[in-house]
Structure formats: structure tokens, C-alpha cells
Design a protein around this motif. Structure first.
Motif, PDB file in Angstrom:
ATOM      1  N   THR B  19      61.142 -32.524  -6.318  1.00 26.86           N
ATOM      2  CA  THR B  19      60.621 -33.184  -4.815  1.00 26.86           C
ATOM      3  C   THR B  19      60.181 -32.000  -3.872  1.00 26.86           C
ATOM      4  O   THR B  19      59.486 -32.574  -2.846  1.00 26.86           O
ATOM      5  CB  THR B  19      61.896 -33.894  -4.403  1.00 26.86           C
ATOM      6  OG1 THR B  19      62.958 -33.609  -5.074  1.00 26.86           O
ATOM      7  CG2 THR B  19      61.396 -35.377  -4.490  1.00 26.86           C
ATOM      8  N   TRP B  20      60.689 -31.165  -4.056  1.00 24.51           N
ATOM      9  CA  TRP B  20      60.468 -30.138  -2.858  1.00 24.51           C
ATOM     10  C   TRP B  20      59.735 -28.838  -3.361  1.00 24.51           C
ATOM     11  O   TRP B  20      59.613 -28.414  -4.469  1.00 24.51           O
ATOM     12  CB  TRP B  20      61.866 -29.386  -2.568  1.00 24.51           C
ATOM     13  CG  TRP B  20      62.870 -30.316  -2.121  1.00 24.51           C
ATOM     14  CD1 TRP B  20      63.645 -31.132  -2.776  1.00 24.51           C
ATOM     15  CD2 TRP B  20      63.301 -30.780  -1.032  1.00 24.51           C
ATOM     16  NE1 TRP B  20      64.528 -31.782  -2.312  1.00 24.51           N
ATOM     17  CE2 TRP B  20      64.187 -31.946  -1.134  1.00 24.51           C
ATOM     18  CE3 TRP B  20      62.918 -30.548   0.537  1.00 24.51           C
ATOM     19  CZ2 TRP B  20      65.004 -32.355   0.028  1.00 24.51           C
ATOM     20  CZ3 TRP B  20      63.860 -30.856   1.508  1.00 24.51           C
ATOM     21  CH2 TRP B  20      64.791 -32.012   1.343  1.00 24.51           C
ATOM     22  N   VAL B  76      43.223 -29.001   7.523  1.00 24.13           N
ATOM     23  CA  VAL B  76      43.643 -28.265   6.412  1.00 24.13           C
ATOM     24  C   VAL B  76      44.471 -29.058   5.928  1.00 24.13           C
ATOM     25  O   VAL B  76      45.780 -29.189   6.395  1.00 24.13           O
ATOM     26  CB  VAL B  76      43.758 -26.843   6.857  1.00 24.13           C
ATOM     27  CG1 VAL B  76      44.139 -26.074   5.411  1.00 24.13           C
ATOM     28  CG2 VAL B  76      42.643 -26.156   7.396  1.00 24.13           C
ATOM     29  N   GLU B  77      44.462 -29.095   4.599  1.00 22.61           N
ATOM     30  CA  GLU B  77      45.484 -29.757   3.576  1.00 22.61           C
ATOM     31  C   GLU B  77      46.286 -29.027   3.098  1.00 22.61           C
ATOM     32  O   GLU B  77      45.890 -27.863   2.814  1.00 22.61           O
ATOM     33  CB  GLU B  77      44.794 -30.684   2.728  1.00 22.61           C
ATOM     34  CG  GLU B  77      44.003 -32.035   2.997  1.00 22.61           C
ATOM     35  CD  GLU B  77      44.682 -32.864   3.830  1.00 22.61           C
ATOM     36  OE1 GLU B  77      45.973 -33.141   3.674  1.00 22.61           O
ATOM     37  OE2 GLU B  77      44.037 -33.368   4.874  1.00 22.61           O
ATOM     38  N   ARG B  78      47.616 -29.280   3.315  1.00 20.60           N
ATOM     39  CA  ARG B  78      48.846 -28.404   2.917  1.00 20.60           C
ATOM     40  C   ARG B  78      49.392 -29.114   1.784  1.00 20.60           C
ATOM     41  O   ARG B  78      49.507 -30.321   1.720  1.00 20.60           O
ATOM     42  CB  ARG B  78      49.579 -27.418   3.685  1.00 20.60           C
ATOM     43  CG  ARG B  78      50.230 -28.417   4.545  1.00 20.60           C
ATOM     44  CD  ARG B  78      51.355 -27.517   5.408  1.00 20.60           C
ATOM     45  NE  ARG B  78      52.533 -28.652   5.515  1.00 20.60           N
ATOM     46  CZ  ARG B  78      53.671 -28.406   4.830  1.00 20.60           C
ATOM     47  NH1 ARG B  78      53.781 -27.673   3.717  1.00 20.60           N
ATOM     48  NH2 ARG B  78      54.532 -29.240   5.207  1.00 20.60           N
ATOM     49  N   ASP B  79      50.360 -28.288   1.114  1.00 21.92           N
ATOM     50  CA  ASP B  79      51.316 -28.922   0.116  1.00 21.92           C
ATOM     51  C   ASP B  79      52.024 -29.881   0.669  1.00 21.92           C
ATOM     52  O   ASP B  79      52.743 -29.639   1.663  1.00 21.92           O
ATOM     53  CB  ASP B  79      52.232 -27.962  -0.510  1.00 21.92           C
ATOM     54  CG  ASP B  79      53.042 -28.402  -1.605  1.00 21.92           C
ATOM     55  OD1 ASP B  79      53.126 -29.569  -1.724  1.00 21.92           O
ATOM     56  OD2 ASP B  79      53.512 -27.432  -2.313  1.00 21.92           O
ATOM     57  N   ALA B  80      51.945 -31.266   0.148  1.00 27.51           N
ATOM     58  CA  ALA B  80      52.621 -32.255   1.066  1.00 27.51           C
ATOM     59  C   ALA B  80      53.951 -32.450   0.742  1.00 27.51           C
ATOM     60  O   ALA B  80      54.745 -33.154   1.765  1.00 27.51           O
ATOM     61  CB  ALA B  80      51.852 -33.516   0.539  1.00 27.51           C
ATOM     62  N   ARG B  81      54.504 -31.522  -0.084  1.00 26.65           N
ATOM     63  CA  ARG B  81      55.977 -31.775  -0.551  1.00 26.65           C
ATOM     64  C   ARG B  81      56.783 -31.195   0.544  1.00 26.65           C
ATOM     65  O   ARG B  81      56.290 -29.962   1.278  1.00 26.65           O
ATOM     66  CB  ARG B  81      56.361 -31.102  -1.865  1.00 26.65           C
ATOM     67  CG  ARG B  81      55.687 -31.921  -3.068  1.00 26.65           C
ATOM     68  CD  ARG B  81      56.002 -31.196  -4.228  1.00 26.65           C
ATOM     69  NE  ARG B  81      55.446 -29.876  -4.282  1.00 26.65           N
ATOM     70  CZ  ARG B  81      55.851 -28.885  -5.110  1.00 26.65           C
ATOM     71  NH1 ARG B  81      56.857 -29.008  -6.057  1.00 26.65           N
ATOM     72  NH2 ARG B  81      55.331 -27.650  -5.039  1.00 26.65           N
ATOM     73  N   LYS B 121      56.310 -28.352  13.015  1.00 27.53           N
ATOM     74  CA  LYS B 121      57.075 -29.325  12.671  1.00 27.53           C
ATOM     75  C   LYS B 121      56.726 -29.721  11.401  1.00 27.53           C
ATOM     76  O   LYS B 121      57.718 -30.216  10.594  1.00 27.53           O
ATOM     77  CB  LYS B 121      56.824 -30.381  13.671  1.00 27.53           C
ATOM     78  CG  LYS B 121      57.686 -29.853  15.176  1.00 27.53           C
ATOM     79  CD  LYS B 121      57.412 -31.066  16.295  1.00 27.53           C
ATOM     80  CE  LYS B 121      57.905 -32.464  16.038  1.00 27.53           C
ATOM     81  NZ  LYS B 121      59.351 -32.391  16.004  1.00 27.53           N
ATOM     82  N   GLU B 122      55.455 -29.904  10.835  1.00 22.24           N
ATOM     83  CA  GLU B 122      55.249 -30.635   9.444  1.00 22.24           C
ATOM     84  C   GLU B 122      55.715 -29.812   8.632  1.00 22.24           C
ATOM     85  O   GLU B 122      55.947 -30.272   7.546  1.00 22.24           O
ATOM     86  CB  GLU B 122      53.735 -30.636   9.426  1.00 22.24           C
ATOM     87  CG  GLU B 122      53.127 -29.147   9.394  1.00 22.24           C
ATOM     88  CD  GLU B 122      51.554 -29.425   9.069  1.00 22.24           C
ATOM     89  OE1 GLU B 122      50.872 -30.521   8.942  1.00 22.24           O
ATOM     90  OE2 GLU B 122      50.928 -28.449   8.623  1.00 22.24           O
ATOM     91  N   LYS B 123      56.156 -28.737   8.688  1.00 20.39           N
ATOM     92  CA  LYS B 123      56.962 -27.745   7.735  1.00 20.39           C
ATOM     93  C   LYS B 123      58.378 -27.761   7.694  1.00 20.39           C
ATOM     94  O   LYS B 123      59.077 -27.930   7.234  1.00 20.39           O
ATOM     95  CB  LYS B 123      56.447 -26.273   7.750  1.00 20.39           C
ATOM     96  CG  LYS B 123      54.947 -26.220   7.216  1.00 20.39           C
ATOM     97  CD  LYS B 123      54.473 -24.776   6.859  1.00 20.39           C
ATOM     98  CE  LYS B 123      53.993 -23.755   8.288  1.00 20.39           C
ATOM     99  NZ  LYS B 123      52.772 -24.579   8.897  1.00 20.39           N
ATOM    100  N   TYR B 124      58.716 -27.427   9.233  1.00 25.47           N
ATOM    101  CA  TYR B 124      60.351 -27.259   9.155  1.00 25.47           C
ATOM    102  C   TYR B 124      61.176 -28.481   9.367  1.00 25.47           C
ATOM    103  O   TYR B 124      62.271 -28.615   8.692  1.00 25.47           O
ATOM    104  CB  TYR B 124      60.500 -26.327  10.859  1.00 25.47           C
ATOM    105  CG  TYR B 124      62.077 -26.073  10.966  1.00 25.47           C
ATOM    106  CD1 TYR B 124      62.647 -25.016  10.038  1.00 25.47           C
ATOM    107  CD2 TYR B 124      62.787 -26.769  11.797  1.00 25.47           C
ATOM    108  CE1 TYR B 124      63.904 -24.663  10.296  1.00 25.47           C
ATOM    109  CE2 TYR B 124      64.090 -26.377  12.094  1.00 25.47           C
ATOM    110  CZ  TYR B 124      64.838 -25.292  11.090  1.00 25.47           C
ATOM    111  OH  TYR B 124      65.912 -24.942  11.348  1.00 25.47           O
ATOM    112  N   ASP B 125      60.403 -29.797  10.041  1.00 27.11           N
ATOM    113  CA  ASP B 125      61.227 -30.728  10.289  1.00 27.11           C
ATOM    114  C   ASP B 125      61.712 -31.538   8.794  1.00 27.11           C
ATOM    115  O   ASP B 125      62.992 -31.860   8.907  1.00 27.11           O
ATOM    116  CB  ASP B 125      60.447 -31.826  10.978  1.00 27.11           C
ATOM    117  CG  ASP B 125      60.516 -31.604  12.594  1.00 27.11           C
ATOM    118  OD1 ASP B 125      60.992 -30.513  12.743  1.00 27.11           O
ATOM    119  OD2 ASP B 125      59.904 -32.126  13.300  1.00 27.11           O
TER     120      ASP B 125
END
Lengths: 322, 344
Positions: B19-20, B76-81, B121-125
């Protein structure tokens, strides 16, 4: 040379008013380290040391925004190893330092320790104590103690160094040794030259890809003293700032060419690199070219101009005329 | 608290990877850093503080904010996981929390209108932090100066303690508790494990150097702003950015466009540092921090004065990386000592 002699010499220079300030090395905060110290009173001279941990090229303190040091009325003394003295000579011949205002104090160098090599010897374990004499190094940590020859852990730049003692000085503590022969000084460069261009490129890419663009290599370098470095030019901007390999290579290659015939191969850049990049190989490749093509070895005498600032009628012009 | 026998750790990480997007300490050539895990067997659990700090997981050295073509802006799209970090030391976990005050939600208060950075935020939260307690702190460690300790769990979701034969996973945050609670097939930590953990924590505390009191440092720094002490402290600094780029809390950045103006390109955010002259160079050519000592002072003022005024904490967690990399051994601990010893 003993530390006592060193301290006494500096003390008398200061008390006799021959200098106002001496730049030297003091004990660092970690085992195996030293730190630059600025001695302006006789009492402070007791913090001076000189041993294999004194890896900084102190000539850097006469350059960049400190170049005023050697231009104002202060008389400055500086402790130098062989390579550091060559940096001073370069800066003097390039009219960055006024020879009259600097008191050059030579100290006998047996090579400086590359702590990364020491840490490698103990499998990355933490070193809690470090002692050395001019021949061997002893390190201690939790549950280990190891002694090995100094030569096994000195910097790569020291391994091939044939001018360990100052080439230009006002006084030398101890006895200065004559330079050795340069003949076999570039063995590792010759190995590198044997690779084909693609292999050389790969090797360089592999090294430089670790670069974090902190510019420690540039900032510790006494030959790098442009008022505004090309990487800091932003109107217009000369190169990209991200640690992307193309821009990183441009930085290193241009810096390398900018110190062509000006690099004294002291290795300060390599020792300063937080990412342990083998920066000196390319510098030494260029130094070898300069030696072979122009018969010039940087910073070896005040009467010699740096190769790129000099022209001799009979110099090798094969590369121009074909 | 659950216990994972060491021989089963890869199994645990593999499950996490379903999942991660997992980051863990790894070796990259001559250096160590936090790298995306492709194979759990490649994780080096023995690495002490990585050479490069983990801030780059959430705040990369160079980050594309968006791409543009003509007048059009493309995300820019990044890994959504969501990101999971394994093996983060306490100092680094607290560093991320400090950065969250700057970029994220940790300092949102009803009476302020702080900007929240979507890229952070999209990464850390949504991330989960598995921190590793330090059983053998090094002589360059000084987390205890900041009220923390080698077994402190602040900033972590789950604290991981190595007891020799097993990793004990001790949930710290609500997120950590939820995750550990959702796991099946792992044994609870035994009483013996708990005893071992306590003993390890005690040993680690003993290995730390003495705490240096920094009470009132923010006012002290401000009072000393124009004093000659900075000439002394700054004399040996060569003004490179090694300390700032290796630092787990330094977070200043520059924004640049790469590509062709008005045509095609990308806007990037890149690490920058107050140590560089160009950082404060004004369009007129005037530089308010012209001399190297001015820039050095700024770095320490930010860490020990301005940040405390703005966010109630020091911008340093005592990881010791800068102590190790500084080419002139300008030791941050010595700077603090000198400042504290100085009469204003």
C-alpha cells in the motif's frame, strides 16, 4: 619540529611585532580533525597544532571576500604545508596577495589524513580517539584499537606529492626537504587515460552524480576566487541550479578548466566534499597536460607565471598548428 | 506493541510495500541516504544517521512544481501511493515535524493565515513514519540539547526498537496505533522485550554527552547581532553550502523556470541557502549580506532566534551531520557555546 617550537616561533613573531595575525591550525572538535585558527595574541598561540589532521589549505583565507586581509595594513603570517605554499605562490603571481605583507611559515608535512580512509579501516565504526606521529596512526573506539602506517590513510593528493615542504617561505620550522621527482606522479591519471572516451565519461558521471551542488570544493579552493563565480551569474543565468547530471557536470568541468595551470593539486576540494567525490582526478589530468605541454608546474616559484598567463616563443604549439 | 523477529523483517516491509511507497536507509555508491525500497533485502538496517538527510523524501533538492506549454499549465503526476519511511532516527523525525510547521499544517492556528504548501502536504500528510530508536548514539549527536533523547518517539508514528533478536514496534501517534492495530499475524511484544527496550533506552541515554543549556538563546542572538563575536565565529567559515544541504531542517529554496520563455518548460523549486552570496543579491546589485560572516550569522540566527520567535522551537534537532561535513570544522555546538558565553 615540535608543537612547542611552532608555538614559540609564532609567539615571538607576534610579540616582536613582525606580524599582527597568524593563521594556523588548532585542535578540532572531533577525533582526527583540526580547525583553522586566527592567532592575534601570544596567549592564543598555545592553541596551535600541526599534525596529519591539518588538512585545510589556509591560503584560502587570502581570497574571496577575505582578500582584504593581505591588502590592508595588517601583516599576516600563515602556516603552510608544501601544497599550501604553492597556492600562495599562485595567488602572489596572480597579484592577489602582496608578497611583502605575508609572512610565510613552513611546517614539515608528512601527508594529511583522509578520515574517510580511516573510517574504512574500522568498517565504519565510530572513532573516539585519534593519535598520530609522523609515521603511524592509532585509533580507538568502543571495543577496538588499531594502529596502522600513516601512509595507508593519507589523502590521495599526498600519496603522489613530491613537494611536501614549502617552496616559498620566510621561515621554516624544522628543516625543509628538497622536492622529489615528478616523473611518476601521475600513475592514476595514466590508468584513467587508458580507458576509452565512453568509459571515462561513465566514470565521471558516476562520480559527479553524487554532487549536491554545495560548492564546498570551490569555496575551499584558493585558486577559485572570481568576484562572481559563473554558477552565481543569474543575469542572465549561465547554468541550471538543480543537481541534475548535465548541469552538475558543466559546473565541475568548467571549474576544472578554469583552474587549469592554476590548480596546485592540494586536494582540499576532495577532502571538503561531503559526498566523497573523487574530484582531483580530473584536476590532475589537466595538471599533467599542463606539465607535459608547457613544462609548467603550478605555484613552484614566484618567477614562474601560471601556464595560461604566460607565453614562450618556443612553447609547444602542436595543438594549434597541427 | 508488536514484535518482529529479525529474520521476518523483509516480510513485514514487503507487506508495507503493497500500500505504501516505502523509503529506507540505503547505500548509494559511497554515501548513505533514504531511497525508495525495491527489495526489502536491500535495506541496510545497520546504517546510523544517513549521510544525506531524509528531508529530500518530502522536500526534494529539485522538484518540478508544474510544466507549461504555451499558456497551458500541467500538473506533474507523482506516485499516488502514500509514503512510508522506515528507519528514520528521532532527530530526523523531529526535523520533519519542524518542516511541517513551515510547509504543512502543524502551525495552523485560528489567528494566523499561514500558507500551506501543497507539494509538501501531498507527500507528508498521508505518510507514516517508522522511526528507529538509537541504541548507540555517536559523539556528534546532541539531540538531548533540545529536550529529546535517543529513544524519543516525537515526530514518529511508530517507534521501532532493535532488541538484538527482534524489532519491537511501539505505536506513538494515532495513525501509528491504527496501523499496528490493523496488522495480523504478528506476536505481541513480551515482558522480556519491554525490559530489554527499557535497558537499551537507559544505555543510550548514558552514551549521550552532557546537555548544554540554551535558555534565552533567541534573545541573546538578537542582542549580539551587531557584535564582533560574529567576526570571531565567522572567521573560518568558507561559506559553502555543505552544512545547509546536508541539514535535516534547513529548507530555504529558490524557484526557477527551465525551458523556453512563453513556450515549453517547467517550473522547479530548488534548495538554496543563505550561505550563498546570490541568496540575498538584490536587483540593484546591492547585497545586504555581502560578507561571508553576515551569511554565516544568518544561518545561526534562523536556527536559534528567528525560528523560535516564529514557531516556538529551535530549527535544529542535534543530528550532528553538519558537525561531520563542515570542511573547516565549524562546529554548531561551539557556535552555540560561544554565543551563550558572550556578554551582550
Amino acid at each position: 619540529m615540535t608543537v612547542k617550537e611552532l608555538r614559540e616561533t609564532v609567539k615571538s613573531l607576534l610579540t616582536e611585532g613582525k606580524v599582527d595575525l597568524v593563521i594556523g591550525w588548532g585542535k578540532g572538535t572531533m577525533p582526527g580533525t583540526s580547525t583553522p585558527v586566527f592567532i592575534d595574541t601570544a596567549e592564543k598561540a598555545d592553541s596551535l597544532i600541526f599534525d596529519s589532521t591539518c588538512r585545510n589549505n589556509l591560503s584560502v583565507y587570502f581570497t574571496k571576500d577575505r582578500r582584504a586581509l593581505a591588502k590592508d595594513d595588517k601583516k599576516i603570517g600563515v602556516l603552510v604545508k608544501g601544497c599550501d605554499s604553492r597556492s600562495l605562490v599562485l595567488n602572489i603571481t596572480e597579484k592577489q596577495i602582496d608578497r611583502e605583507k605575508v609572512t610565510i611559515i613552513g611546517v614539515p608535512c608528512n601527508g594529511v589524513v583522509d578520515m574517510k580512509k580511516v573510517v574504512g579501516k574500522v568498517d565504519g565504526k565510530e572513532i573516539l580517539e585519534f593519535t598520530d606521529d609522523s609515521k603511524k596512526v592509532t585509533v580507538k573506539g568502543r571495543e577496538f584499537e588499531l594502529t596502522f602506517p600513516l601512509d595507508e590513510v593519507i589523502s590521495d593528493s599526498c600519496l603522489t606529492c613530491v613537494r611536501r615542504d614549502a617552496v616559498e617561505y620566510d621561515l621554516f620550522i624544522g628543516e625543509a626537504r628538497e622536492p622529489g621527482s615528478d616523473e611518476n606522479a601521475y600513475a592514476e591519471v595514466e590508468e584513467f587515460e587508458k580507458l576509452d572516451s565512453e568509459e571515462r565519461w561513465e566514470r565521471m558521471k558516476q562520480e559527479y552524480s553524487a554532487c549536491i551542488r554545495c560548492y564546498a570544493c570551490r569555496n575551499v579552493c584558493p585558486s577559485c576566487y572570481c568576484n562572481v563565480c559563473f554558477v552565481d551569474q543569474n543575469d542572465p543565468q549561465w547554468i541550471g541550479k538543480s543537481p541534475e547530471i548535465t548541469d552538475t557536470m558543466i559546473f565541475h568541468i568548467i571549474r576544472n578548466l578554469h583552474v587549469a595551470g592554476r590548480c596546485v593539486e592540494c586536494g582540499a576540494c576532495e577532502r571538503a566534499c561531503p559526498m566523497d567525490i573523487k574530484l582531483l582526478l580530473l584536476n590532475r589530468k589537466v595538471a599533467k597536460e599542463v606539465r607535459d605541454r608547457f613544462g609548467s608546474i603550478t605555484g613552484t616559484g614566484l618567477e614562474n607565471k601560471p601556464a595560461m598567463a604566460d607565453f614562450k616563443e618556443d612553447e609547444n604549439q602542436d595543438f594549434i598548428m597541427g | 506493541m508488536i514484535r518482529i523477529e529479525k529474520e521476518r523483517i523483509d516480510e513485514f516491509i514487503r507487506a508495507l510495500m503493497e500500500t505504501w511507497s516505502v523509503y529506507a536507509p540505503a547505500r548509494d555508491g559511497k554515501n548513505t541516504l533514504f531511497a525508495p525500497v525495491e527489495d526489502p533485502a536491500g535495506i541496510d538496517h545497520g546504517i546510523f544517521n544517513t549521510d544525506k538527510s531524509p528531508k529530500e523524501i518530502f522536500f526534494p533538492h529539485s522538484e518540478v512544481l508544474f510544466e507549461f506549454e504555451g499558456g497551458e499549465i500541467k500538473k506533474v503526476e507523482r506516485d499516488a501511493r502514500p509514503i512510508a519511511v522506515w528507519g528514520l532516527r528521532g532527530c530526523d523525525a523531529r526535523s520533519l515535524r519542524l518542516l511541517d510547521k513551515v510547509f504543512g499544517s502543524a502551525w495552523q492556528k485560528p489567528d494566523n493565515d499561514m500558507f500551506e504548501d501543497p507539494y509538501w502536504k501531498e507527500k507528508y500528510d498521508d505518510s507514516i513514519i517508522f522511526g528507529t530508536a538509537c541504541n548507540e548514539p555517536r559523539s556528534t549527536c546532541f539531540c538531548n540539547w533540545f529536550g529529546a533523547g535517543p529513544h524519543d518517539g516525537a515526530g514518529m508514528d511508530v517507534k521501532v526498537v532493535d532488541t538484538g533478536e527482534a524489532f519491537i514496534l511501539d505505536p506513538v501517534s494515532e495513525k501509528g496505533k491504527k496501523y499496528i492495530g490493523s496488522l495480523k499475524g504478528w506476536a505481541e511484544a513480551t515482558k522480556k522485550d519491554v525490559t530489554k527496550m527499557k535497558a537499551a533506552a537507559k544505555e543510550a541515554d548514558k552514551a549521550m554527552g552532557e546537555v548544554f543549556g540554551m535558555d534565552g538563546i533567541q534573545e541573546k542572538m538578537a542582542d549580539l547581532f551587531l557584535k564582533p563575536v560574529w567576526n570571531d565565529i565567522g572567521a573560518k567559515c568558507v561559506n559553502c553550502g555543505a552544512c545547509a544541504f546536508i541539514c535535516s531542517t534547513c529548507h530555504c529554496f529558490d524557484v526557477q523556470d527551465e525551458g523556453k520563455k512563453g513556450k515549453k518548460g517547467k517550473r522547479i523549486r530548488i534548495w538554496d541557502t543563505c550561505m550563498f552570496p546570490i541568496f540575498t543579491m538584490e536587483a540593484s546589485g546591492h547585497n545586504p549580506r555581502d560578507m561571508s560572516k553576515d551569511r554565516l550569522r544568518q544561518r545561526f540566527m534562523h536556527k536559534f532566534s528567528y525560528f523560535i520567535n516564529n514557531y516556538d522551537e529551535h530549527l535544529c534537532t542535534g543530528c550532528g551531520r553538519c558537525v561531520i561535513v563542515c570542511p573547516v570544522n565549524l562546529d554548531i555546538r561551539e557556535v552555540v557555546r560561544e554565543v551563550m558565553a558572550c556578554e551582550a
